[in-house]
Design a protein around this motif. Structure first.
Motif, PDB file in Angstrom:
ATOM      1  N   MET A   1      18.549   4.154  64.361  1.00 53.45           N
ATOM      2  CA  MET A   1      20.005   4.380  64.728  1.00 53.45           C
ATOM      3  C   MET A   1      20.200   4.009  66.178  1.00 53.45           C
ATOM      4  O   MET A   1      21.324   4.054  66.890  1.00 53.45           O
ATOM      5  N   GLY A   2      19.227   3.896  66.951  1.00 55.69           N
ATOM      6  CA  GLY A   2      19.202   3.528  68.401  1.00 55.69           C
ATOM      7  C   GLY A   2      19.788   2.041  68.603  1.00 55.69           C
ATOM      8  O   GLY A   2      20.499   2.034  69.454  1.00 55.69           O
ATOM      9  N   ASP A   3      19.592   1.029  67.610  1.00 58.68           N
ATOM     10  CA  ASP A   3      20.125  -0.084  67.693  1.00 58.68           C
ATOM     11  C   ASP A   3      21.788  -0.107  67.502  1.00 58.68           C
ATOM     12  O   ASP A   3      22.496  -0.826  67.836  1.00 58.68           O
ATOM     13  N   LYS A   4      22.328   0.693  66.592  1.00 61.49           N
ATOM     14  CA  LYS A   4      23.786   0.928  66.522  1.00 61.49           C
ATOM     15  C   LYS A   4      24.546   1.533  67.486  1.00 61.49           C
ATOM     16  O   LYS A   4      25.491   0.851  67.915  1.00 61.49           O
ATOM     17  N   GLY A   5      24.083   2.785  67.919  1.00 62.14           N
ATOM     18  CA  GLY A   5      25.087   3.100  69.134  1.00 62.14           C
ATOM     19  C   GLY A   5      26.340   3.747  68.823  1.00 62.14           C
ATOM     20  O   GLY A   5      26.773   3.274  67.740  1.00 62.14           O
TER      21      GLY A   5
ATOM     22  N   SER B   1      25.038   7.685  74.342  1.00 61.34           N
ATOM     23  CA  SER B   1      24.366   6.731  75.213  1.00 61.34           C
ATOM     24  C   SER B   1      22.979   7.164  75.558  1.00 61.34           C
ATOM     25  O   SER B   1      22.163   6.462  75.681  1.00 61.34           O
ATOM     26  N   SER B   2      22.734   8.453  75.705  1.00 59.06           N
ATOM     27  CA  SER B   2      21.277   9.145  76.188  1.00 59.06           C
ATOM     28  C   SER B   2      20.463   8.760  75.036  1.00 59.06           C
ATOM     29  O   SER B   2      19.393   8.279  75.234  1.00 59.06           O
ATOM     30  N   TYR B   3      20.957   9.247  73.656  1.00 62.67           N
ATOM     31  CA  TYR B   3      20.227   8.914  72.572  1.00 62.67           C
ATOM     32  C   TYR B   3      19.905   7.400  72.326  1.00 62.67           C
ATOM     33  O   TYR B   3      18.643   7.312  72.194  1.00 62.67           O
ATOM     34  N   THR B   4      20.716   6.550  72.543  1.00 69.82           N
ATOM     35  CA  THR B   4      20.611   5.168  72.309  1.00 69.82           C
ATOM     36  C   THR B   4      19.581   4.636  73.362  1.00 69.82           C
ATOM     37  O   THR B   4      18.665   3.898  73.038  1.00 69.82           O
TER      38      THR B   4
END
Length: 86
Positions: free
Chosen positions: A9-13, A18-21
């Motif tokens: 899910m980091g690719d999707k955003g 923003s912090s997680y991604t």
């Protein structure tokens, strides 16, 4: 051997992530650089990127967004931790 755990899910955003991604994508870059810099010393670096599970941030999403994400999965179902641990 270095193993990082990340998320696809980091690719999707999405709005508000923003912090997680950035943290998830940073793990990919860090792992690549460790592999380049220390590979000659037989030190490996890998990132395990799990898919969508009904926990964490996913459980806080609105139902509509959850269904959108589930529909992107070929099996149309979320991951199950029991499948990883067994």
């Amino acid at each position: 051997m270095i193993i990082f755990f990340s998320s696809t899910m980091g690719d999707k955003g999405d709005l508000g992530t923003s912090s997680y991604t950035s943290s998830k994508l940073s793990l990919l870059g860090l792992s690549r650089m460790i592999a380049l810099e220390y590979g000659t010393f037989n030190i490996t670096s890998n990132v395990i990127r799990l898919g969508i599970f009904k926990t964490g941030l996913f459980s806080k999403l609105k139902k509509k967004k959850q269904l959108e994400l589930i529909n992107m999965i070929p099996s149309k179902k979320t991951g199950d931790f029991d499948n990883i641990l067994s």
